[in-house]
Scaffold this motif. Structure first.
Motif, mmCIF file in Angstrom:
data_model
loop_
_atom_site.group_PDB
_atom_site.id
_atom_site.type_symbol
_atom_site.label_atom_id
_atom_site.label_comp_id
_atom_site.label_asym_id
_atom_site.label_seq_id
_atom_site.Cartn_x
_atom_site.Cartn_y
_atom_site.Cartn_z
ATOM 1 N N ARG A 264 21.052 32.874 -32.058
ATOM 2 C CA ARG A 264 20.733 31.791 -31.102
ATOM 3 C C ARG A 264 20.944 32.740 -30.296
ATOM 4 N NH1 ARG A 264 16.834 27.683 -33.050
ATOM 5 N NH2 ARG A 264 17.311 27.980 -35.053
ATOM 6 N N SER B 256 20.701 38.664 -26.814
ATOM 7 C CA SER B 256 20.063 38.260 -25.910
ATOM 8 C C SER B 256 18.906 39.302 -26.680
ATOM 9 C CB SER B 256 20.852 39.144 -25.482
ATOM 10 O OG SER B 256 22.027 40.094 -25.238
ATOM 11 N N ASP B 257 17.854 39.779 -25.626
ATOM 12 C CA ASP B 257 16.729 40.662 -25.869
ATOM 13 C C ASP B 257 17.485 42.420 -26.321
ATOM 14 O OD1 ASP B 257 14.210 42.285 -26.502
ATOM 15 O OD2 ASP B 257 14.798 41.971 -23.869
ATOM 16 N N GLU C 132 14.487 33.955 -37.174
ATOM 17 C CA GLU C 132 15.108 33.952 -35.852
ATOM 18 C C GLU C 132 15.661 35.373 -35.542
ATOM 19 O OE1 GLU C 132 16.599 32.782 -31.951
ATOM 20 O OE2 GLU C 132 15.247 31.187 -33.879
ATOM 21 N N ARG D 284 14.340 37.909 -31.920
ATOM 22 C CA ARG D 284 14.817 38.371 -30.900
ATOM 23 C C ARG D 284 14.928 39.996 -31.647
ATOM 24 N NH1 ARG D 284 17.693 33.926 -28.055
ATOM 25 N NH2 ARG D 284 17.164 32.615 -29.405
#
Length: 316
Positions: A120, A123-124, A154, A158
């Motif tokens: 989580r 970052s991109d 998740e 991402r």
């Protein structure tokens, strides 16, 4: 041995004037091997003293000790603040993990709070095309965000990658049921994909009521007691080991649905251990020799090295 004045002259030209050895050779009319030898003599005699000032000095020192002690390919050691230590560890781990997405196309993940936090915190990364696969079934009915399925999903979101879902419980009632479920084509294919992963991301499970498996409802108190009585220190990737890193086969392992360390065909194993990780379990995991990369806090790195030193002293 060269004259001290000549050593000083050569050293000034090289270190203060930034002349190359070739330029010094031409300027003073001496050979390049002689220049090299004189620079070495200057260091040996204390005429030249070299110091390295590194912003992350203590982290680098701990990293080198961990790599040397456990034969690690790489050890990332992070300083974390007193407030928000977990968040800081997740963010630093996510930062160093990002380059691996472009290097390792097939990534397998275990369950756990630490990996959930790291996933989580990513970052991109841009679309990397990774494929993420869970290495273990669902561990109980609680803490769904900590499950391997959710972590794989998740990370795929991402990174713009794909993910698989292992729709089976982590722990079943008997070995026969485990065998039957593992023969299901969908479950079998996902487990095979995990065995063929390029990189495995995992935490280290403790053998107590703080473990993720117990808190999620997969393990009972009786299970914890049996594991402790056997001398099991921790678990990693559905594998159990003692404090010396020796793999063990408790009865419960015959009822687990997931991929064991010994079943991985080529994957590097990257372990993440925050401040709350069990030190004894982490030491046992590192002693298995299966961990290639480690991300750890300064406090936990020092704790595991201290524990290793204590163990060595007891046996010497």
């Amino acid at each position: 041995m060269s004259d001290t004045r000549d050593l000083v002259k050569v050293s000034r030209l090289f270190y203060l004037k930034s002349l190359s050895q070739k330029e010094i050779s031409a300027k003073l009319g001496i050979s390049r091997p002689q220049v090299c030898r004189m620079l070495r003599e200057a260091r040996e005699q204390g005429i030249v003293k070299i110091t390295i000032s590194a912003p992350g000095g203590s982290e680098d020192f701990l990293s080198e000790r961990l790599e040397s002690a456990f034969g690690l390919r790489n050890a990332f050691v992070y300083k974390t603040p007193e407030v928000g230590a977990d968040k800081s560890f997740y963010e630093q781990s996510a930062r160093d993990l990002k380059p691996a997405f472009r290097k390792y196309p097939r990534i397998a993940v275990m369950s756990g709070r630490t990996l959930s936090g790291i996933s989580r915190s990513l970052s991109d990364t841009g679309k990397t095309g990774n494929s993420f696969v869970p290495l273990a079934g669902v561990s109980g009915s609680r803490g769904q965000e900590f499950q391997a399925n959710e972590i794989a999903r998740e990370m795929a979101v991402r990174t713009g990658g794909a993910y698989a879902t292992l729709n089976t419980p982590l722990l079943v009632q008997n070995p026969e049921l485990r065998t039957l479920l593992c023969q299901d084509p969908m479950i079998r294919d996902i487990l095979e994909e995990g065995k063929n992963a390029d990189l495995v991301l995992a935490g280290v499970g403790s053998v107590d009521e703080n473990s993720g498996s117990f808190r999620s409802g997969a393990y009972l108190k009786e299970d914890i007691k049996v594991l402790k009585d056997m001398g099991i220190a921790g678990s990693m990737c559905c594998s159990f080991f003692d404090r010396n890193g020796q793999f063990m086969e408790p009865e419960i392992s015959r009822r687990l649905i997931g991929v064991r360390l010994t079943e991985l065909r080529k994957a590097l194993v990257w372990v993440f251990a925050g401040d709350y990780a069990d030190t004894q379990a982490l030491l046992g995991a590192l002693k298995t020799g299966r961990v290639a990369i480690l991300s750890v806090t300064c406090a936990k790195a020092q704790a595991v090295l201290d524990l290793l030193e204590d163990a060595v002293q007891l046996t010497s």
